[in-house]
Design a protein around this motif. Structure first.
Motif, PDB file in Angstrom:
ATOM      1  N   ALA A 112      28.365 -40.235   5.569  1.00 14.19           N
ATOM      2  CA  ALA A 112      29.309 -40.987   4.754  1.00 14.19           C
ATOM      3  C   ALA A 112      29.757 -42.284   5.419  1.00 14.19           C
ATOM      4  N   MET A 113      29.752 -42.334   6.737  1.00  7.70           N
ATOM      5  CA  MET A 113      30.274 -43.497   7.443  1.00  7.70           C
ATOM      6  C   MET A 113      29.570 -44.804   7.068  1.00  7.70           C
ATOM      7  N   PRO A 114      28.225 -44.847   7.027  1.00  7.00           N
ATOM      8  CA  PRO A 114      27.577 -46.105   6.624  1.00  7.00           C
ATOM      9  C   PRO A 114      27.967 -46.560   5.219  1.00  7.00           C
ATOM     10  N   ALA A 159      21.162 -35.344   6.098  1.00  3.78           N
ATOM     11  CA  ALA A 159      22.284 -34.489   6.488  1.00  3.78           C
ATOM     12  C   ALA A 159      22.282 -33.200   5.675  1.00  3.78           C
ATOM     13  N   ALA A 160      22.053 -33.313   4.379  1.00  5.88           N
ATOM     14  CA  ALA A 160      22.055 -32.134   3.516  1.00  5.88           C
ATOM     15  C   ALA A 160      20.923 -31.180   3.872  1.00  5.88           C
ATOM     16  N   ALA A 161      19.750 -31.721   4.204  1.00  5.91           N
ATOM     17  CA  ALA A 161      18.625 -30.865   4.579  1.00  5.91           C
ATOM     18  C   ALA A 161      18.944 -30.088   5.848  1.00  5.91           C
ATOM     19  N   LEU A 182      22.562 -23.382   7.331  1.00  4.06           N
ATOM     20  CA  LEU A 182      23.314 -22.358   6.613  1.00  4.06           C
ATOM     21  C   LEU A 182      22.430 -21.243   6.056  1.00  4.06           C
ATOM     22  N   SER A 183      21.121 -21.482   6.042  1.00  3.22           N
ATOM     23  CA  SER A 183      20.235 -20.451   5.490  1.00  3.22           C
ATOM     24  C   SER A 183      20.141 -19.237   6.398  1.00  3.22           C
ATOM     25  N   ARG A 184      20.669 -19.352   7.619  1.00  2.00           N
ATOM     26  CA  ARG A 184      20.704 -18.215   8.536  1.00  2.00           C
ATOM     27  C   ARG A 184      22.136 -17.713   8.646  1.00  2.00           C
ATOM     28  N   PRO A 185      22.338 -16.419   8.686  1.00  2.00           N
ATOM     29  CA  PRO A 185      23.701 -15.877   8.735  1.00  2.00           C
ATOM     30  C   PRO A 185      24.425 -16.268  10.014  1.00  2.00           C
ATOM     31  N   GLY A 186      25.723 -16.510   9.872  1.00  2.00           N
ATOM     32  CA  GLY A 186      26.557 -16.807  11.013  1.00  2.00           C
ATOM     33  C   GLY A 186      26.409 -18.197  11.560  1.00  2.00           C
ATOM     34  N   ARG A 187      25.810 -19.122  10.791  1.00  2.00           N
ATOM     35  CA  ARG A 187      25.533 -20.449  11.296  1.00  2.00           C
ATOM     36  C   ARG A 187      26.554 -21.501  10.857  1.00  2.00           C
ATOM     37  N   ALA A 188      27.459 -21.191   9.959  1.00  2.00           N
ATOM     38  CA  ALA A 188      28.421 -22.180   9.482  1.00  2.00           C
ATOM     39  C   ALA A 188      29.370 -22.561  10.611  1.00  2.00           C
ATOM     40  N   GLY A 189      29.713 -23.845  10.680  1.00  2.00           N
ATOM     41  CA  GLY A 189      30.608 -24.301  11.734  1.00  2.00           C
ATOM     42  C   GLY A 189      30.963 -25.755  11.562  1.00  2.00           C
ATOM     43  N   ALA A 190      31.480 -26.360  12.626  1.00  2.00           N
ATOM     44  CA  ALA A 190      31.937 -27.744  12.553  1.00  2.00           C
ATOM     45  C   ALA A 190      30.787 -28.729  12.413  1.00  2.00           C
ATOM     46  N   ALA A 191      29.586 -28.332  12.800  1.00  2.00           N
ATOM     47  CA  ALA A 191      28.452 -29.253  12.775  1.00  2.00           C
ATOM     48  C   ALA A 191      28.178 -29.772  11.361  1.00  2.00           C
ATOM     49  N   GLU A 192      28.433 -28.949  10.345  1.00  2.00           N
ATOM     50  CA  GLU A 192      28.180 -29.368   8.970  1.00  2.00           C
ATOM     51  C   GLU A 192      29.085 -30.542   8.594  1.00  2.00           C
ATOM     52  N   GLY A 193      30.364 -30.420   8.956  1.00  2.00           N
ATOM     53  CA  GLY A 193      31.300 -31.498   8.669  1.00  2.00           C
ATOM     54  C   GLY A 193      30.945 -32.776   9.399  1.00  2.00           C
ATOM     55  N   LEU A 194      30.490 -32.656  10.630  1.00  2.00           N
ATOM     56  CA  LEU A 194      30.089 -33.827  11.401  1.00  2.00           C
ATOM     57  C   LEU A 194      28.873 -34.502  10.777  1.00  2.00           C
ATOM     58  N   ALA A 195      27.939 -33.703  10.277  1.00  2.00           N
ATOM     59  CA  ALA A 195      26.752 -34.268   9.637  1.00  2.00           C
ATOM     60  C   ALA A 195      27.124 -35.038   8.381  1.00  2.00           C
TER      61      ALA A 195
END
Length: 212
Positions: free
Chosen positions: A98-100, A72-74, A80-93
């Motif tokens: 964390a769920m397991p 998930a971190a990778a 995030l290494s590209r500009p403008g890419r932050a969003g909800a997908a990070e939280g979902l990842a």
């Protein structure tokens, strides 16, 4: 349209297409693994019962849980290494990783008598865990931050945090080969505190080193 063109122009000007950042991150992971192995050899040793431990559920589960956080971190760091890419997908990842761990903790509480919860949670090597996971993670964190400088993250601190989470999860997998504490309760507390320290260090360093 203009914004998209501007972002593409900035990335092109930085000379860091996604595939180049990906290659750099892959190289950083190899360097980090080599560094972690060197630190491990100097300070730790493989647990003597490791063969028998693989016959249990809890021991290999530690690797699976940490691998989930590393993957998930990778993905987050590369996104995030590209500009403008932050969003909800990070939280979902992160939630998916964390769920397991949360499920394994719940199962551990169900199958373990309540009077043994504290013993399982405290374990025998909590101090060693808190000390050595950050030490093992340091080479990978340095290498990852260097690699991510090839990108153009819009959120340097978040990108650095993702690098820290990746480095910490990798280090936890290396440390797990030495650690005799296999309970998910121990992992959820001490492993995650140690990884959190590395993540915080990555966020702090990233906020300064990944600016563009």
């Amino acid at each position: 349209m203009f914004t998209t063109q501007l972002i593409d122009a900035l990335v092109a000007d930085a000379g860091s297409p996604p595939r180049r950042v990906g290659r750099a991150v892959a190289g950083a992971l190899l360097l980090g693994a080599a560094g972690a192995a060197a630190v491990f050899a100097m300070r730790l040793s493989i647990r003597p019962d490791i063969v028998e431990a693989f016959g249990s559920v809890r021991f290999p589960l530690k690797f699976a849980l940490m691998a989930g956080f590393a993957l998930a971190a990778a993905a987050i760091a590369l996104r995030l290494s590209r500009p403008g890419r932050a969003g909800a997908a990070e939280g979902l990842a992160l939630a998916a990783a964390a769920m397991p761990l949360l499920v394994s903790v719940a199962i551990e509480l169900l199958v373990t008598p309540a009077d043994r919860w504290t013993t399982r949670a405290v374990g025998t090597m909590s101090t060693v865990c808190l000390t050595h996971i950050p030490l093992l993670a340091a080479p990978a964190l340095v290498a990852l931050l260097t690699a991510l400088r090839r990108g153009a993250p819009a959120s340097p601190a978040l990108t650095g945090a993702a690098a820290g989470l990746l480095a910490g999860a990798m280090a936890a997998m290396v440390y797990a080969t030495s650690c005799p504490d296999d309970s998910p309760l121990f992992v959820a507390i001490w492993y995650m505190i140690a990884i959190g320290l590395v993540t915080a260090a990555g966020a702090l360093a990233g906020s300064r080193l990944l600016r563009w």
